[in-house]
Design an enzyme around this catalytic site. Structure first.
Site, PDB file in Angstrom:
ATOM      1  N   PRO A 129       0.792  -1.228   0.000  1.00  0.00           N
ATOM      2  CG  PRO A 129      -0.138  -1.145   2.119  1.00  0.00           C
ATOM      3  CD  PRO A 129       0.517  -2.080   1.151  1.00  0.00           C
ATOM      4  CG  ASN A 130      -0.226   4.346   1.284  1.00  0.00           C
ATOM      5  OD1 ASN A 130      -1.182   4.905   0.751  1.00  0.00           O
ATOM      6  ND2 ASN A 130      -0.303   3.791   2.470  1.00  0.00           N
ATOM      7  NE  ARG A 164       4.105   6.745   1.307  1.00  0.00           N
ATOM      8  CZ  ARG A 164       4.355   5.539   1.836  1.00  0.00           C
ATOM      9  NH1 ARG A 164       4.745   4.530   1.074  1.00  0.00           N
ATOM     10  NH2 ARG A 164       4.197   5.346   3.112  1.00  0.00           N
ATOM     11  CE1 TYR A 218       9.101   5.005   2.737  1.00  0.00           C
ATOM     12  CE2 TYR A 218       7.518   6.810   2.833  1.00  0.00           C
ATOM     13  CZ  TYR A 218       8.021   5.630   3.338  1.00  0.00           C
ATOM     14  OH  TYR A 218       7.452   5.060   4.458  1.00  0.00           O
ATOM     15  CG  ASN A 260       8.317  -2.112   0.284  1.00  0.00           C
ATOM     16  OD1 ASN A 260       7.827  -2.306   1.392  1.00  0.00           O
ATOM     17  ND2 ASN A 260       8.903  -0.972  -0.056  1.00  0.00           N
ATOM     18  CB  ALA A 302       1.551   0.112   6.169  1.00  0.00           C
ATOM     19  CG  ASP A 334       0.266 -17.421   8.006  1.00  0.00           C
ATOM     20  OD1 ASP A 334       1.364 -17.473   8.600  1.00  0.00           O
ATOM     21  OD2 ASP A 334      -0.827 -17.445   8.599  1.00  0.00           O
ATOM     22  CD  GLU A 339      10.172  -7.579   4.779  1.00  0.00           C
ATOM     23  OE1 GLU A 339       9.531  -8.642   4.859  1.00  0.00           O
ATOM     24  OE2 GLU A 339      10.312  -6.796   5.732  1.00  0.00           O
ATOM     25  CG  HIS A 371      11.223  -2.444   4.405  1.00  0.00           C
ATOM     26  ND1 HIS A 371       9.874  -2.266   4.224  1.00  0.00           N
ATOM     27  CD2 HIS A 371      11.385  -3.661   4.948  1.00  0.00           C
ATOM     28  CE1 HIS A 371       9.247  -3.330   4.664  1.00  0.00           C
ATOM     29  NE2 HIS A 371      10.135  -4.203   5.101  1.00  0.00           N
ATOM     30  NE  ARG A 416      10.237   5.943   8.479  1.00  0.00           N
ATOM     31  CZ  ARG A 416       9.259   5.806   7.576  1.00  0.00           C
ATOM     32  NH1 ARG A 416       9.308   4.825   6.682  1.00  0.00           N
ATOM     33  NH2 ARG A 416       8.240   6.647   7.573  1.00  0.00           N
TER      34      ARG A 416
HETATM   35  C1  DQA Z   1       8.279   1.013   3.742  1.00  0.00           C
HETATM   36  C2  DQA Z   1       8.341   1.235   5.256  1.00  0.00           C
HETATM   37  C3  DQA Z   1       6.961   1.051   5.888  1.00  0.00           C
HETATM   38  O1  DQA Z   1       7.027   1.261   7.286  1.00  0.00           O
HETATM   39  C4  DQA Z   1       5.969   2.035   5.314  1.00  0.00           C
HETATM   40  O2  DQA Z   1       4.688   1.800   5.825  1.00  0.00           O
HETATM   41  C5  DQA Z   1       5.960   2.049   3.815  1.00  0.00           C
HETATM   42  C6  DQA Z   1       7.224   1.911   3.100  1.00  0.00           C
HETATM   43  C7  DQA Z   1       9.635   1.306   3.061  1.00  0.00           C
HETATM   44  O3  DQA Z   1       9.785   0.882   1.920  1.00  0.00           O
HETATM   45  O4  DQA Z   1      10.483   1.965   3.635  1.00  0.00           O
HETATM   46  O5  DQA Z   1       4.928   2.267   3.198  1.00  0.00           O
HETATM   47  O6  DQA Z   1       7.969  -0.334   3.495  1.00  0.00           O
END
Ligand code: DQA
Length: 157
Positions: free
Chosen positions: A9-10, A17, A22, A73, A76, A86, A97, A99, A106
């Site tokens: 998400p996002n 954002r 980011y 990724n 959240a 799972d 993974e 980030h 953070r």
């Molecule tokens: C994130 C870190 C998460 O805490 C956050 O909710 C994101 C982006 C990152 O790529 O740094 O949406 O996954």
């Protein structure tokens, strides 16, 4: 060989954002770079972004029997989703993974990843460049798997 890139998400809002966290790169630009690396390496790549937990679970499940590796990724959902954790466990594929930000520098609620313990490895805090590092890492994992399979086949021949 096929890699599936799953964005939570996002992340569709990258470049808009919280640029101080980011950076200015948009998701399409990140994906275009990954596509180039995949093409150079002769690997198929697919991209998926969703703001919905269940859709992400569905997309991970679809990787079973179809993809060779996942770069994810969970955004959240990283910090909350037992369902995504799972699903990653269920398909049992090499999974990296990513980030963009360093979640350990953070807020406290971001410092726990539900999903990292079931992933092969994690790349954290390199900004959008982390996706490139994940590609390099995944290509290495896939070439090792290919080498093992080939050695097994030779052994059987
Ligand atoms: C994130 C870190 C998460 O805490 C956050 O909710 C994101 C982006 C990152 O790529 O740094 O949406 O996954």
């Amino acid at each position: 060989m096929k890699i599936v890139v799953i964005q939570g998400p996002n992340l569709n809002m990258l470049g808009v954002r919280e640029q101080q966290v980011y950076g200015p790169m948009r998701l399409e630009q990140i994906h275009a770079q990954m596509k180039e690396v995949a093409a150079q390496s002769g690997v198929e790549i697919e991209f998926y972004q969703s703001n919905l937990e269940g859709e992400i679970v569905d997309r991970i499940q679809e990787c079973y029997g179809d993809a060779d590796g996942i770069i994810i990724n969970p955004a959240a959902y990283t910090h909350t989703s037992i369902a995504i954790r799972d699903a990653i466990t269920a398909v049992s594929l090499p999974t990296i993974e990513v980030h963009i930000s360093n979640i350990y520098r953070r807020e406290e609620f971001r410092q726990k990843s539900m999903t990292a313990p079931v992933c092969t490895s994690s790349i954290i805090g390199f900004g959008p460049f982390g996706y490139h590092l994940a590609m390099v890492g995944m290509l290495q994992i896939l070439s090792e798997i290919t080498a093992i399979r080939e050695a097994q086949q030779e052994g059987q021949a």
